[in-house]
Motif scaffolding. Sequence first.
Motif, mmCIF file in Angstrom:
data_model
loop_
_atom_site.group_PDB
_atom_site.id
_atom_site.type_symbol
_atom_site.label_atom_id
_atom_site.label_comp_id
_atom_site.label_asym_id
_atom_site.label_seq_id
_atom_site.Cartn_x
_atom_site.Cartn_y
_atom_site.Cartn_z
ATOM 1 N N MET A 41 0.811 -1.216 0.000
ATOM 2 C CA MET A 41 0.000 0.000 0.000
ATOM 3 C C MET A 41 0.847 1.270 0.000
ATOM 4 N N ASP A 42 2.033 1.221 0.560
ATOM 5 C CA ASP A 42 2.894 2.405 0.589
ATOM 6 C C ASP A 42 3.222 2.896 -0.817
ATOM 7 N N GLU A 43 3.157 1.996 -1.791
ATOM 8 C CA GLU A 43 3.448 2.398 -3.164
ATOM 9 C C GLU A 43 2.360 3.314 -3.723
ATOM 10 N N ALA A 44 1.158 3.260 -3.160
ATOM 11 C CA ALA A 44 0.112 4.191 -3.584
ATOM 12 C C ALA A 44 0.520 5.622 -3.246
ATOM 13 N N VAL A 45 1.061 5.809 -2.059
ATOM 14 C CA VAL A 45 1.533 7.134 -1.651
ATOM 15 C C VAL A 45 2.681 7.579 -2.550
ATOM 16 N N ARG A 46 3.627 6.687 -2.781
ATOM 17 C CA ARG A 46 4.781 7.047 -3.616
ATOM 18 C C ARG A 46 4.335 7.411 -5.042
ATOM 19 N N PHE A 47 3.336 6.677 -5.546
ATOM 20 C CA PHE A 47 2.878 6.972 -6.896
ATOM 21 C C PHE A 47 2.230 8.348 -6.973
ATOM 22 N N TRP A 48 1.354 8.668 -5.993
ATOM 23 C CA TRP A 48 0.683 9.970 -6.057
ATOM 24 C C TRP A 48 1.652 11.104 -5.785
ATOM 25 N N GLN A 49 2.685 10.866 -5.043
ATOM 26 C CA GLN A 49 3.730 11.866 -4.888
ATOM 27 C C GLN A 49 4.434 12.107 -6.216
ATOM 28 N N LYS A 50 4.654 11.041 -6.945
ATOM 29 C CA LYS A 50 5.260 11.170 -8.273
ATOM 30 C C LYS A 50 4.313 11.912 -9.222
#
Length: 258
Positions: A212-221
């Motif tokens: 799930m942490d990758e969702a945050v990283r993606f939206w930051q990108k």
Amino acid sequence: MKTLFHSFPAVLKRGLVVLGVLAAGACAYNETLGRNQLLFVSQGQMAQLASSAWTDLKKQEPTTSDPKYLNRVNRVAPKIIRAAGENPAEWEVEVFKSDQINAFALPGGKIGIYTGILDLMDNDSQIAAVLGHEVAHVKFNHSGERYSQTAAAQTALSAGGALVGDSQVGTTALQALGLGAQYGVLLPFSRKHELEADKFGLRYMARAGYDMDEAVRFWQKMSAQKNGAPPEFMSTHPSDATRIAQLKREIQLIRSGS
């Protein structure tokens, strides 16, 4: 003390009353979402409306057969769809060849994702975040709710127009109601839909075993890709800061078992 409603012109109040009557007649409580949904149309009806649009889109927009994209999407999509309690065989996912950084969902289990957004994704978990978001839109009939909100607002506007004719007061009232419908009713619900799709998309990707942490990283990108955005109150999407903050809160809740 006068309320804001009592200070409105009479025609505006009548339009709002029409809207209220329509809403009262079509509201249904969604236990999963924890709120009422205004729905004049069913998921089946929305699927019929979307079917021809989907067919036309596939004729107009080129799709890709590049395994670089298809293998990634086909690996992730069935897992997310199953995690949402749906049958992957009843869904259709297309990868469109375009630099657009976008993805979308249509009623009836149709998902479109563009090569442009896939090029930004570092791993399967980021694909799962976006596909989970789109599946949630379909699952909760957000398109049907949006359609119903628009229909109700247009009906209220029409009622106001029939009552006031061409008078300047009437024109002002209609403008006020139109502004209210645009910024006070329709867009905030769209932002609500986006945040709900984020929330439940996270749950789907967690059930499917993705990070799930990758969702945050993606939206930051995604946020870093933008050169600017309209103020949140004038946008159909929540601000990046709002979205990222909610994702972080939801991840904590899911991990704590809430």
